[in-house]
Design a protein around this motif. Structure first.
Motif, PDB file in Angstrom:
ATOM      1  N   ALA A 114       1.381  -1.092  -0.464  1.00 22.25           N
ATOM      2  CA  ALA A 114      -0.038   0.194   0.206  1.00 22.25           C
ATOM      3  C   ALA A 114       1.131   0.867  -0.437  1.00 22.25           C
ATOM      4  CB  ALA A 114      -0.984   0.036   0.894  1.00 22.25           C
ATOM      5  N   VAL A 210       4.731   6.598  -2.450  1.00 22.70           N
ATOM      6  CA  VAL A 210       5.635   6.522  -1.049  1.00 22.70           C
ATOM      7  C   VAL A 210       5.139   5.695  -0.522  1.00 22.70           C
ATOM      8  CG1 VAL A 210       4.445   8.485   0.370  1.00 22.70           C
ATOM      9  CG2 VAL A 210       7.207   7.638   0.890  1.00 22.70           C
ATOM     10  N   ALA A 238      -0.698  11.285  -0.086  1.00 24.02           N
ATOM     11  CA  ALA A 238       0.369  11.119  -0.259  1.00 24.02           C
ATOM     12  C   ALA A 238      -0.025  13.330   1.336  1.00 24.02           C
ATOM     13  CB  ALA A 238       1.713  11.609   0.004  1.00 24.02           C
TER      14      ALA A 238
HETATM   15  N1  HPA Z   1       2.768   6.603   3.378  1.00 22.83           N
HETATM   16  C1  HPA Z   1       3.869   6.393   3.777  1.00 22.83           C
HETATM   17  N2  HPA Z   1       3.553   4.659   3.563  1.00 22.83           N
HETATM   18  C2  HPA Z   1       2.274   4.625   3.117  1.00 22.83           C
HETATM   19  C3  HPA Z   1       1.127   5.982   2.542  1.00 22.83           C
HETATM   20  C4  HPA Z   1       1.499   6.981   3.554  1.00 22.83           C
HETATM   21  O1  HPA Z   1       1.010   7.967   2.665  1.00 22.83           O
HETATM   22  N3  HPA Z   1      -0.275   4.690   2.321  1.00 22.83           N
HETATM   23  C5  HPA Z   1       0.499   3.966   2.552  1.00 22.83           C
HETATM   24  N4  HPA Z   1       1.349   3.603   3.349  1.00 22.83           N
END
Ligand code: HPA
Length: 272
Positions: A114, A210, A238
């Motif tokens: 993810a 990311v 993000a």
């Molecule tokens: N950042 C880092 N790891 C993640 C994110 C994120 O926004 N979403 C899912 N894993």
């Protein structure tokens, strides 16, 4: 022989006492693919807790075990529950499962995760094939004494994500009519999400997504000559892109919503 290689060999022999199954393909399940095992005709299961010296994941809902069996007649090993750097392990421990799957016979590895969308053309729920990565912000899993038995001291990383496997994923997505994004993934250490300033900096570096995993695994697999590919499920935008804080629940909910498509794409990729 290095201590780590000895440790890996010991893990392999413990697994070999339980099963002689030889996988061709290794699959690492990230959030969203946790139930993927329902697509597998499971022949053997080895919980990580039964493998002495193996890093055991502490994250709730990460049920750690290797599953051996067939997906559409392809012999596979599935890593159900991965080990994350943010749990406190050294990078060399984090990549032990990958190396072990390679030592058990897997020639290809499919990494899934993810991830947060850094590319503003992405939307939560998108699937992104990883075409390259940035590893600069976490320690290299290859640091320390080289495991000469597995690979060379200074491995080339020009094509970590095998161009042929990438083409297979593209074809699979096309066949299933699944829209597929492509891009660059950066691994951060976590467990905290990133700051808006970090995300802006990443965007300037050409990053599209990311996350907190995958890159170290891809490097260890590449080092030992496995063919690597990766798919991210974009579960959220993000930090700083939308005017809302990030939370793990949202990540899980989106991963859950996309899981059937994600599973179909992985199965079609394995079959091709
Ligand atoms: N950042 C880092 N790891 C993640 C994110 C994120 O926004 N979403 C899912 N894993």
């Amino acid at each position: 022989m290095s201590k780590m290689y000895e440790k890996l060999q010991k893990c392999v022999s413990i697994i070999r006492e339980k099963t002689d199954f030889v996988p061709e393909v290794a699959l690492v399940l990230g959030s969203g693919l946790g139930e993927y095992a329902r697509n597998m005709d499971v022949k053997a299961e080895v919980p990580y807790s039964e493998i002495e010296g193996f890093p055991v994941s502490t994250v709730a809902g990460h049920d750690g075990r290797f599953l051996f069996g067939y997906v559409e007649k392809v012999p596979m090993v599935i890593m159900k529950g991965r080990v994350h750097y943010y749990e406190g392990y050294d990078m060399t421990d984090v990549v032990m499962p990958i190396r072990i799957m390679g030592m058990l016979g897997a020639k290809k590895v499919i990494l899934t995760n993810a991830a947060g969308g850094v590319n503003q053309d992405f939307q939560p729920g998108d699937l992104m094939m990883i075409t390259d990565h940035i590893s600069t912000f976490v320690p290299s899993p290859l640091r320390g004494e080289n495991l000469d038995e597995l690979g060379t001291r200074f491995p080339d990383m020009s094509h970590v994500y095998d161009p042929e496997l990438c083409e297979v994923i593209r074809k699979a997505a096309k066949k299933l009519n699944v829209p597929l994004k492509e891009g660059i993934y950066v691994q951060c250490s976590g467990p905290n999400y990133e700051t808006p300033a970090e995300i802006r900096a990443f965007r300037g570096m050409g990053v599209d997504a990311v996350g907190m995993s995958t890159v170290c695994e891809a490097m260890a697999a590449n080092h030992m000559g496995m063919k690597v590919c990766g798919i991210s499920c974009i579960t959220n935008m993000a930090a700083g892109i939308l005017d809302q804080p990030l939370n793990h629940k949202e990540v899980q909910e989106v991963a859950d919503r996309v899981k059937t498509t994600f599973e179909r794409l992985v199965t079609e990729t394995v079959m091709q």
